[in-house]
Design a protein around this motif. Structure first.
Motif, PDB file in Angstrom:
ATOM      1  N   LEU A  20       0.823  -1.215   0.000  1.00 35.45           N
ATOM      2  CA  LEU A  20       0.000   0.000   0.000  1.00 35.45           C
ATOM      3  C   LEU A  20       0.855   1.262   0.000  1.00 35.45           C
ATOM      4  CD1 LEU A  20      -2.820  -1.100   2.458  1.00 35.45           C
ATOM      5  CD2 LEU A  20      -3.062  -0.663   0.001  1.00 35.45           C
ATOM      6  N   VAL A  21       1.889   1.285   0.827  1.00 32.46           N
ATOM      7  CA  VAL A  21       2.768   2.460   0.885  1.00 32.46           C
ATOM      8  C   VAL A  21       3.553   2.587  -0.414  1.00 32.46           C
ATOM      9  CG1 VAL A  21       4.755   3.503   2.072  1.00 32.46           C
ATOM     10  CG2 VAL A  21       2.908   2.446   3.403  1.00 32.46           C
ATOM     11  N   PHE A  22       4.102   1.491  -0.907  1.00 30.14           N
ATOM     12  CA  PHE A  22       4.886   1.505  -2.146  1.00 30.14           C
ATOM     13  C   PHE A  22       4.055   2.009  -3.322  1.00 30.14           C
ATOM     14  CE2 PHE A  22       6.191  -0.645  -6.066  1.00 30.14           C
ATOM     15  CZ  PHE A  22       7.502  -0.200  -6.183  1.00 30.14           C
ATOM     16  N   LEU A  23       2.856   1.464  -3.493  1.00 32.50           N
ATOM     17  CA  LEU A  23       2.005   1.883  -4.616  1.00 32.50           C
ATOM     18  C   LEU A  23       1.665   3.366  -4.537  1.00 32.50           C
ATOM     19  CD1 LEU A  23      -0.358  -1.204  -4.917  1.00 32.50           C
ATOM     20  CD2 LEU A  23       1.431  -0.489  -6.529  1.00 32.50           C
ATOM     21  N   GLN A  24       1.385   3.853  -3.338  1.00 31.81           N
ATOM     22  CA  GLN A  24       1.094   5.279  -3.178  1.00 31.81           C
ATOM     23  C   GLN A  24       2.314   6.117  -3.563  1.00 31.81           C
ATOM     24  OE1 GLN A  24      -1.994   6.304  -1.809  1.00 31.81           O
ATOM     25  NE2 GLN A  24      -1.519   8.439  -2.158  1.00 31.81           N
ATOM     26  N   GLU A  25       3.494   5.675  -3.176  1.00 31.86           N
ATOM     27  CA  GLU A  25       4.711   6.441  -3.445  1.00 31.86           C
ATOM     28  C   GLU A  25       5.076   6.476  -4.928  1.00 31.86           C
ATOM     29  OE1 GLU A  25       6.212   8.478  -1.384  1.00 31.86           O
ATOM     30  OE2 GLU A  25       4.762   7.872   0.126  1.00 31.86           O
ATOM     31  N   ILE A  26       4.700   5.452  -5.682  1.00 39.56           N
ATOM     32  CA  ILE A  26       4.998   5.493  -7.118  1.00 39.56           C
ATOM     33  C   ILE A  26       3.875   6.166  -7.906  1.00 39.56           C
ATOM     34  CG2 ILE A  26       6.558   3.518  -7.090  1.00 39.56           C
ATOM     35  CD1 ILE A  26       4.292   1.868  -8.388  1.00 39.56           C
ATOM     36  N   GLY A  27       2.872   6.649  -7.196  1.00 40.35           N
ATOM     37  CA  GLY A  27       1.829   7.429  -7.846  1.00 40.35           C
ATOM     38  C   GLY A  27       0.563   6.686  -8.187  1.00 40.35           C
ATOM     39  N   PHE A 117      -0.306  15.707  -0.467  1.00 39.93           N
ATOM     40  CA  PHE A 117      -0.941  15.637  -1.776  1.00 39.93           C
ATOM     41  C   PHE A 117       0.038  15.776  -2.942  1.00 39.93           C
ATOM     42  CE2 PHE A 117      -4.190  17.637   1.012  1.00 39.93           C
ATOM     43  CZ  PHE A 117      -5.055  16.569   1.074  1.00 39.93           C
ATOM     44  N   LEU A 118       1.167  16.430  -2.733  1.00 32.36           N
ATOM     45  CA  LEU A 118       2.072  16.704  -3.845  1.00 32.36           C
ATOM     46  C   LEU A 118       3.473  16.152  -3.636  1.00 32.36           C
ATOM     47  CD1 LEU A 118       0.992  20.409  -4.374  1.00 32.36           C
ATOM     48  CD2 LEU A 118       0.195  18.414  -5.625  1.00 32.36           C
ATOM     49  N   ARG A 119       3.653  15.353  -2.609  1.00 29.05           N
ATOM     50  CA  ARG A 119       5.000  14.901  -2.274  1.00 29.05           C
ATOM     51  C   ARG A 119       5.632  14.026  -3.345  1.00 29.05           C
ATOM     52  NH1 ARG A 119       6.172  12.071   2.349  1.00 29.05           N
ATOM     53  NH2 ARG A 119       6.178   9.945   1.612  1.00 29.05           N
ATOM     54  N   GLY A 120       4.826  13.282  -4.098  1.00 30.34           N
ATOM     55  CA  GLY A 120       5.367  12.429  -5.155  1.00 30.34           C
ATOM     56  C   GLY A 120       5.980  13.219  -6.298  1.00 30.34           C
ATOM     57  N   TYR A 121       5.475  14.432  -6.511  1.00 35.10           N
ATOM     58  CA  TYR A 121       6.011  15.257  -7.595  1.00 35.10           C
ATOM     59  C   TYR A 121       7.446  15.688  -7.319  1.00 35.10           C
ATOM     60  CZ  TYR A 121       1.318  15.401  -9.461  1.00 35.10           C
ATOM     61  OH  TYR A 121       0.105  15.037  -9.978  1.00 35.10           O
ATOM     62  N   THR A 122       7.858  15.686  -6.073  1.00 33.06           N
ATOM     63  CA  THR A 122       9.235  16.044  -5.741  1.00 33.06           C
ATOM     64  C   THR A 122      10.206  15.046  -6.362  1.00 33.06           C
ATOM     65  OG1 THR A 122       8.456  16.987  -3.665  1.00 33.06           O
ATOM     66  CG2 THR A 122      10.799  16.552  -3.830  1.00 33.06           C
ATOM     67  N   ALA A 123       9.877  13.754  -6.293  1.00 35.87           N
ATOM     68  CA  ALA A 123      10.741  12.730  -6.893  1.00 35.87           C
ATOM     69  C   ALA A 123      10.771  12.876  -8.407  1.00 35.87           C
ATOM     70  CB  ALA A 123      10.252  11.341  -6.502  1.00 35.87           C
ATOM     71  N   VAL A 124       9.621  13.199  -8.993  1.00 33.68           N
ATOM     72  CA  VAL A 124       9.551  13.402 -10.441  1.00 33.68           C
ATOM     73  C   VAL A 124      10.415  14.598 -10.844  1.00 33.68           C
ATOM     74  CG1 VAL A 124       8.013  14.007 -12.351  1.00 33.68           C
ATOM     75  CG2 VAL A 124       7.267  12.345 -10.635  1.00 33.68           C
ATOM     76  N   ALA A 125      10.242  15.707 -10.122  1.00 29.99           N
ATOM     77  CA  ALA A 125      11.016  16.915 -10.446  1.00 29.99           C
ATOM     78  C   ALA A 125      12.511  16.667 -10.271  1.00 29.99           C
ATOM     79  CB  ALA A 125      10.560  18.076  -9.568  1.00 29.99           C
ATOM     80  N   ALA A 126      12.895  15.957  -9.209  1.00 28.72           N
ATOM     81  CA  ALA A 126      14.315  15.650  -8.984  1.00 28.72           C
ATOM     82  C   ALA A 126      14.874  14.800 -10.112  1.00 28.72           C
ATOM     83  CB  ALA A 126      14.497  14.947  -7.643  1.00 28.72           C
ATOM     84  N   GLY A 127      14.094  13.857 -10.603  1.00 28.50           N
ATOM     85  CA  GLY A 127      14.536  13.036 -11.727  1.00 28.50           C
ATOM     86  C   GLY A 127      14.681  13.838 -13.004  1.00 28.50           C
ATOM     87  N   LEU A 128      13.688  14.705 -13.262  1.00 27.94           N
ATOM     88  CA  LEU A 128      13.743  15.539 -14.462  1.00 27.94           C
ATOM     89  C   LEU A 128      14.922  16.505 -14.437  1.00 27.94           C
ATOM     90  CD1 LEU A 128       9.972  16.391 -14.970  1.00 27.94           C
ATOM     91  CD2 LEU A 128      11.377  14.890 -16.383  1.00 27.94           C
ATOM     92  N   LEU A 129      15.258  16.995 -13.244  1.00 23.51           N
ATOM     93  CA  LEU A 129      16.379  17.927 -13.108  1.00 23.51           C
ATOM     94  C   LEU A 129      17.732  17.217 -13.055  1.00 23.51           C
ATOM     95  CD1 LEU A 129      14.863  20.389 -10.516  1.00 23.51           C
ATOM     96  CD2 LEU A 129      15.483  20.911 -12.878  1.00 23.51           C
ATOM     97  N   LYS A 130      17.681  15.872 -13.097  1.00 23.61           N
ATOM     98  CA  LYS A 130      18.906  15.062 -13.041  1.00 23.61           C
ATOM     99  C   LYS A 130      19.726  15.359 -11.787  1.00 23.61           C
ATOM    100  CE  LYS A 130      18.677  13.435 -17.386  1.00 23.61           C
ATOM    101  NZ  LYS A 130      17.698  12.423 -17.580  1.00 23.61           N
ATOM    102  N   LEU A 131      19.022  15.531 -10.658  1.00 19.53           N
ATOM    103  CA  LEU A 131      19.747  15.697  -9.403  1.00 19.53           C
ATOM    104  C   LEU A 131      20.535  14.434  -9.136  1.00 19.53           C
ATOM    105  CD1 LEU A 131      17.190  17.392  -7.004  1.00 19.53           C
ATOM    106  CD2 LEU A 131      18.982  18.442  -8.331  1.00 19.53           C
ATOM    107  N   PRO A 132      21.751  14.545  -8.677  1.00 19.87           N
ATOM    108  CA  PRO A 132      22.558  13.353  -8.434  1.00 19.87           C
ATOM    109  C   PRO A 132      21.938  12.469  -7.346  1.00 19.87           C
ATOM    110  CG  PRO A 132      23.873  15.362  -8.212  1.00 19.87           C
ATOM    111  CD  PRO A 132      22.467  15.785  -8.406  1.00 19.87           C
ATOM    112  N   PRO A 133      22.053  11.163  -7.517  1.00 21.06           N
ATOM    113  CA  PRO A 133      21.549  10.254  -6.479  1.00 21.06           C
ATOM    114  C   PRO A 133      22.151  10.542  -5.101  1.00 21.06           C
ATOM    115  CG  PRO A 133      22.078   9.022  -8.457  1.00 21.06           C
ATOM    116  CD  PRO A 133      22.561  10.427  -8.681  1.00 21.06           C
TER     117      PRO A 133
END
Length: 195
Positions: A20-27, A117-133
């Motif tokens: 349940l937590v994993f599915l929510q986190e991947i959107g 409500f918008l926390r998942g978009y942070t991971a998306v934005a970080a990926g799009l910006l190519k932030l280093p792992p």
């Protein structure tokens, strides 16, 4: 939380909580908000149905892995995902979070992961910006400790008071959603009167 989901979590325990937590986190939309799943998991630990430490490890792992998977997808496949499914990610939300995360530091990721409500978009934005792992992963782990771990700890300490808090939380979320809608309508009315 509905009796169906409560029974699912009780029956399948840590696997149910992780999924349940994993599915929510991947959107993937979940009919039960993560906050309720986390509080309920802590409650189950407080009454001895689940082991508290294993619940903490489960939710922190699910949160971190789910967010990291979303980050990796957009880090490596950004254009393909955006072109193939343009309706999946609203560009206004994405632009907002891209601007917030563009500071390229751990704290912008950490704070972004705590906005409901918008926390998942942070991971998306970080990926799009190519932030280093090396920047993203520690920030996500820390946010999973405080967000998911915090809710589980709260559920454990609340014990049987969990039910009262959940009913108040549902009313609070409804009021917050109503306030957001009113603000959006007010903004559009203001913009239309100026134009």
């Amino acid at each position: 939380m509905s009796l169906t989901f409560s029974a699912y979590i009780i029956k399948y325990g840590y696997i149910a909580i992780f999924s349940l937590v994993f599915l929510q986190e991947i959107g993937v939309p979940n009919p039960v908000p993560n906050e309720l799943v986390l509080l309920f998991s802590g409650y189950l630990a407080s009454i001895g149905k689940l082991d508290f430490v294993i619940v903490l490890i489960t939710v922190i792992t699910a949160d971190t892995v789910g967010s990291s998977l979303l980050y990796i997808i957009f880090y490596y496949f950004e254009q393909r995902v955006l072109l193939k499914w343009p309706h999946v990610i609203p560009t206004s939300k994405l632009a907002y979070f891209t601007a917030r995360v563009s500071h390229k530091d751990r704290w912008s990721i950490y704070v972004g992961r705590h906005i409901p409500f918008l926390r998942g978009y942070t991971a998306v934005a970080a990926g799009l910006l190519k932030l280093p792992p090396s920047i993203f992963l520690p920030a996500v782990l820390l946010s999973a400790l405080t967000w998911s771990g915090g809710y589980v700890i709260a559920g454990k300490f609340l014990g049987h008071e969990y039910i009262d808090v959940v009913s108040k939380l549902a009313i609070g979320k409804l009021a917050l959603a109503g306030l957001v809608v009113l603000c959006i309508i007010g903004f559009f009315v203001y913009v239309c009167t100026i134009a």
